[in-house]
Motif scaffolding. Structure first.
Motif, PDB file in Angstrom:
ATOM      1  N   ILE A  85      -4.858 -72.452 122.540  1.00 27.35           N
ATOM      2  CA  ILE A  85      -5.549 -72.268 123.824  1.00 27.35           C
ATOM      3  C   ILE A  85      -5.943 -73.627 124.398  1.00 27.35           C
ATOM      4  N   ILE A  86      -6.335 -74.564 123.542  1.00 28.39           N
ATOM      5  CA  ILE A  86      -6.766 -75.891 123.988  1.00 28.39           C
ATOM      6  C   ILE A  86      -5.648 -76.557 124.780  1.00 28.39           C
ATOM      7  N   SER A  87      -4.458 -76.606 124.207  1.00 30.23           N
ATOM      8  CA  SER A  87      -3.319 -77.232 124.886  1.00 30.23           C
ATOM      9  C   SER A  87      -2.963 -76.479 126.162  1.00 30.23           C
ATOM     10  N   GLU A  88      -2.935 -75.159 126.078  1.00 33.43           N
ATOM     11  CA  GLU A  88      -2.568 -74.346 127.244  1.00 33.43           C
ATOM     12  C   GLU A  88      -3.556 -74.548 128.386  1.00 33.43           C
ATOM     13  N   SER A  89      -4.812 -74.614 128.060  1.00 31.06           N
ATOM     14  CA  SER A  89      -5.852 -74.773 129.070  1.00 31.06           C
ATOM     15  C   SER A  89      -5.820 -76.170 129.694  1.00 31.06           C
ATOM     16  N   ILE A  90      -5.717 -77.186 128.858  1.00 36.04           N
ATOM     17  CA  ILE A  90      -5.659 -78.560 129.381  1.00 36.04           C
ATOM     18  C   ILE A  90      -4.427 -78.746 130.256  1.00 36.04           C
ATOM     19  N   CYS A  91      -3.281 -78.255 129.798  1.00 38.34           N
ATOM     20  CA  CYS A  91      -2.050 -78.396 130.579  1.00 38.34           C
ATOM     21  C   CYS A  91      -2.082 -77.558 131.859  1.00 38.34           C
TER      22      CYS A  91
END
Length: 195
Positions: free
Chosen positions: A105-111
């Motif tokens: 979720i961290i990567s998906e949200s930041i991207c």
């Protein structure tokens, strides 16, 4: 559920509990307490669980089970697992995403250019191999720090601009995505160079 553009939406993403899980009951209790505190500040808070529908209740200890049921009675609290929404859609409608440290979720949200905060209230995951710990500015280790960051993201324009620059540098450093280029062109270039 209808949210308006004026609503300030904070979405929490938990992680698995119990044997073989990542979160402890203590950490989950801190998550729930933080949600309650944010609700008192008139934010809309959404919780997306790793567990489907009511299965979360099977994993909570008595205290957290009672606490969670109390949150369900709050007007501005939404349990996303009971809503017809994907986690991608949930990220997209969020103003701030709060995630446990070990999560895609961290990567998906930041991207997705959504303000993202990693929440590690017991400091259990301060590990060098977690790439986002190269960026301590997006990590919070306690409720006070987390809520202050959220307040600044909502109400301090300069802080918000700097936070967005930081997240853009993460996208560039970690994912090697140049934000100046067209994403379609980037995808084509990636496919050509990797085939």
């Amino acid at each position: 559920t209808n949210f308006s553009n004026e609503d300030k939406i904070i979405t929490f993403f938990d992680h698995s509990l119990c044997r073989g899980g990542v979160m402890s009951q203590t950490e989950y209790n801190i998550f729930l307490n933080t949600i309650k505190y944010l609700l008192m500040n008139n934010y809309i808070v959404v919780l997306k669980s790793k567990y489907e529908n009511n299965n979360l209740l099977n994993y909570l200890n008595n205290e957290n089970h009672t606490f969670f049921n109390e949150l369900l009675k709050e007007n501005k609290f939404y349990y996303a697992n009971k809503m017809p929404i994907t986690h991608y859609e949930l990220i997209a409608i969020s103003d701030v995403v709060v995630s446990f440290p070990i999560s895609t979720i961290i990567s998906e949200s930041i991207c997705s250019h959504i303000n993202t905060i990693i929440y590690d209230p017991l400091k259990n995951f301060k590990l060098n191999h977690l790439f986002l710990y190269k960026y301590p500015e997006i990590v919070s280790y306690n409720m006070k720090d987390l809520t202050e960051k959220i307040e600044k993201l909502f109400f301090n324009k300069e802080f918000n601009i700097e936070y967005n620059k930081l997240q853009n540098s993460i996208i560039n450093d970690i994912f090697k995505i140049d934000l100046k280029n067209n994403s379609k062109e980037e995808l084509i270039k990636y496919i050509i160079t990797n085939n």
